[in-house]
Design an enzyme around this catalytic site. Sequence first.
Site, mmCIF file in Angstrom:
data_model
loop_
_atom_site.group_PDB
_atom_site.id
_atom_site.type_symbol
_atom_site.label_atom_id
_atom_site.label_comp_id
_atom_site.label_asym_id
_atom_site.label_seq_id
_atom_site.Cartn_x
_atom_site.Cartn_y
_atom_site.Cartn_z
ATOM 1 N N THR A 278 -0.427 1.594 1.029
ATOM 2 C CA THR A 278 -1.156 2.590 0.236
ATOM 3 C C THR A 278 -2.622 2.591 0.631
ATOM 4 O O THR A 278 -3.461 3.173 -0.002
ATOM 5 C CB THR A 278 -0.904 2.310 -1.271
ATOM 6 O OG1 THR A 278 0.477 2.528 -1.519
ATOM 7 C CG2 THR A 278 -1.679 3.212 -2.207
ATOM 8 N N HIS A 279 -2.926 1.920 1.748
ATOM 9 C CA HIS A 279 -4.311 1.791 2.175
ATOM 10 C C HIS A 279 -4.713 2.968 3.040
ATOM 11 O O HIS A 279 -4.886 2.831 4.249
ATOM 12 C CB HIS A 279 -4.516 0.451 2.873
ATOM 13 C CG HIS A 279 -3.964 -0.690 2.049
ATOM 14 N ND1 HIS A 279 -3.381 -1.799 2.587
ATOM 15 C CD2 HIS A 279 -3.886 -0.842 0.707
ATOM 16 C CE1 HIS A 279 -2.974 -2.615 1.606
ATOM 17 N NE2 HIS A 279 -3.277 -2.038 0.469
ATOM 18 N N THR A 280 -4.842 4.114 2.404
ATOM 19 C CA THR A 280 -5.295 5.316 3.088
ATOM 20 C C THR A 280 -6.808 5.366 2.976
ATOM 21 O O THR A 280 -7.361 4.992 1.952
ATOM 22 C CB THR A 280 -4.673 6.559 2.444
ATOM 23 O OG1 THR A 280 -5.036 6.588 1.063
ATOM 24 C CG2 THR A 280 -3.156 6.518 2.546
#
Lengths: 592, 439
Positions: A518-520
């Site tokens: 989820t590390h956008t």
Amino acid sequence: MAEKLKAVDAVIIGYGWTGAIMAKTLTDAGLSVVALERGPVRDTSPDFEFPRIADELKYGIRGDLWQPLARETVTIRHRIDEVAVPYRKYGSFVLGNGVGGAGVHWNGQLWRASPEDLQLRSHIEQRYGRKRIPADMTIQDYPVTYAELEPHFDHFEKVCGVSGVAGNLRGTIQSGGNPFEGPRSDGFPTPALPPIRAAELFAKAAAELGYKAFPLPAANSSVAYTNPYGVRMGPCNMCGFCERFGCFLYSKASPQTTILPVLAARPNLEVRANSYVTKILRDNTGKIATGVLYVDESGREMEQPASIVILSAFQMHNVRLLLLSGIGTPYDPISGTGLVGKNYAYQMCSVVAAYFNEEEQINPFIGAGAAGQRAIDEFNSDHFDHSDLDFIGGSVIYAGGTGGRPIDQMLLPPGTPNWGTGWKNAIRKHYRHSAPVVTQGSVMSYRDRYLSLDPTYTDAHGLPLLRMTFDWHENEYQMAAYSAARAEEIVRAMKPEAQATLLTRKGSPYDTRFYQSTHTTGGAIMGSSPANSVINRYSQSWEVSNLFIYGASAFPQNIGYNPTGLLAALAYFSAARLRDTYLRSPGPLVAV
Amino acid sequence: MKVRRALAVSGVLAAVALLAAIVVSFFGDRFAGARDLAEPELAPEVIARGAYLARLGDCAACHSVPGIPAFSGGLRMNTPIGAIYTTNITPDPEHGIGRFTLADFDRALRFGVARGHTLYPAMPYTSYYSTRPEDVAALFVYFRYGVEPSAVPNHRNDVPFPLSMRWPLTFWRWVNAPAPRPFVSPAGLSADEARGAYFVEGLGHCGECHTPRTFTMALAARTAADGAGFLSGARVDNYFAPSLRRDGPGTLEDWSVEEIARFLLTGANARGIAFASMGDVITHSTQHMTAADARAAAIYLHTLAGSDTAGRRRFVYDETEHAALKRGDASKRGAKVYLDNCAACHRPDGLGYARVFPRLAGNDVVEASDPQSVIAIILQGSRTPRTASAPAQFSMPAFAWRLSDQEIADVASFVRTSWGNRAKVTTVESVSRARKIDQ
């Protein structure tokens, strides 16, 4: 016509980690603050109470704590010439919703960035020459150094009660910690939790290969602990329900367990949940924000005037709200002009599964998002010589095992039947005796990878969705393959009966169906001048001086670490300047 | 004929007696307390002292309800004869006490008489009676000048006639309430102990919950001098307010002065955490005590020891149950329920985590003579108080929906008899009764 509300000193958009940090900073300074949160109010009690929270179907699969995609999502395409389609079902990444944001259901892996991560372009050019960076790779330096952020990394670790072992204390390498971390002014506030079995095997194998394994820094307090705000936390018992769940033990750091308790009774703070901000308003000059428009929980359109606007939503939502508000010039990948939406990046991961015989008691139900895990940092960032390699960047490698959830976390060897007797036999044989080793790697930013407003699809309010244009580049395929090869060597040294590698290989496009990270990052990046960035080093908008933007949208490219430590440090760095300078004399904090 | 005559005579006599009683009570209420007291000095430090004393007395607990101005009253209190409502004690002249003289105020606070009638003893004048004159005056000044007037009208009590008649309360008061007199330090107490006694017996009104009551609902003891019943623990609502004495396991036997003071100031210490209405007491009242006053209260409580110090059983931790759970032996009755529902926070060793999840081993509430609090907390869950110095608020979920009466009785018995705890086993009937009251 929107109903105009009473003006306040500051309005906060998004009440997650950075929203809570700024709410505390601004109310400490005596300002009147309204925090607008699109999702519902949530707290440990009653929302994360045991045993109801330990429900994988409700939270882990159906995502009860996440943003409902039926009302708003993003559209995704691989290339500039494609038509993007909506992300209708959660897979690749998950989006937070509600008070606490994704800080409620994160894993709690709390890293600092490496010093060279923050000056990446200069560092790479200096070490490997200017030609090393391809023309279409648009990476750039942060306008702030590790040394400047260090006190804020340290403070946030103390706020979160992070458990771990220091590896570099004021320049002296410590045994048992991460020797590659930047120098820290202080150790971790709580001792590391004991390793899970998979981590023990990993650490032993890593040592045999000459690597220095250390406890993954975990925002799970390992003892009963009181943080600098006087907030007490409980110790983690490694129940295995971090990722995708709220913590019932008051152990995993979240805004609820660390900051919000001190804000609860503040008369100068009002939190309005279920309030969906649609636009940041500006005056005639366009240089001053005057407040925000939002839709309240009963569907009425409201205008909240404010002297300071804090944009602290999730990375994608920050970028979308700038675009919807017409602030800044949208990035154009053809001409390379414009900045809002530029440098979207992600992470690239791989998993190496180890299948042991039935004597090896892995017991994966003992686990946590971060606690009890062990990691190595030899192949991350620029900790290793890239001279003879055809990529830059790297991965942190760790013994995973965030839990042993029955739907999502049963590792089975490739070729196992998906149902029936064969499946049952395999579960019986492998469930308690298998473990994953994970690589989580950096992704660079590129000219053709960006965020923009979607021309086709709209949200429940009729506003254009955010469109993501993204696929892997050659550098990342190489990086991930190299990292996975190192993980494979470690797993081999763990001596399992069998092992299998899950890796996105060259030729396979970005696949949104499977969870990766989820590390956008990026889209409202930080830089040294208005020509290369949306915000300055104090997270202040170059264009609108009373607008401050927080979160991973500031990252010019992505790192191999989880982003929360860095984005919180950037927020505290900004908060200190805002408090000490801006509030006394508002205006641009960095001269142009 | 004789019978009719006798009936008539006794009827008349009864009527006369009733009338006499009403008249007597009328004058009794009329002439309670002093007639005229000199108007006190109006100085900022007096208002501040009054504000502090109002917190010590926890006036807000009953007279302030969320959502309306402070001290406007309106809290509903259920009593066996019907619901009564607390009154507006702001200086509003019409709805509040703005027209009260100091003598009127003193009469209400210490004599339990206001507006010509006796107050329901929900107003703890039975404890406030010993407040010193200068403190009464400071409270009066605070409620006159330090509180914003609020025109919130008083709520009519929902007590049906004839129970709504007030005159019998006068007789109740005469029989049960102490004669008001300013606090005098009991012989043999140090200055600090006396300072603590003044709070604990007086404005702090600790005994109203922690001291058992007689069949007339009077407190069985009002001061330490009244005997070992004082603060020896009592049922309140659906809970058992524990003994505050030092009288073996199930009391404050092992609490140090520092631990008691810390509990008063923060609602928690290494031995336990406040629950039920004590949470409100901590939040509204005791967290605001000065460190010296909290310590004085603790020092005084420490003097309330049982007589036979040497013969009293002391809690000694016993490893048996922990060792059994560790090796997977959950054969003791209630052990499996404990493992499945409680051990995640309170740990298999029953030691919990200080000031987060209370220890159960050697916990005086768990070991109390009456299991009522343990049962009620399991049924309804609990929430720790939030204070300025301890802002984190921890919750225990309710288990009423999840556990049967038998399971609750089993697990209550398990925690009351494990790790060195030696309390009596809990019956399924007591759980069923508690669940009914709960619903």
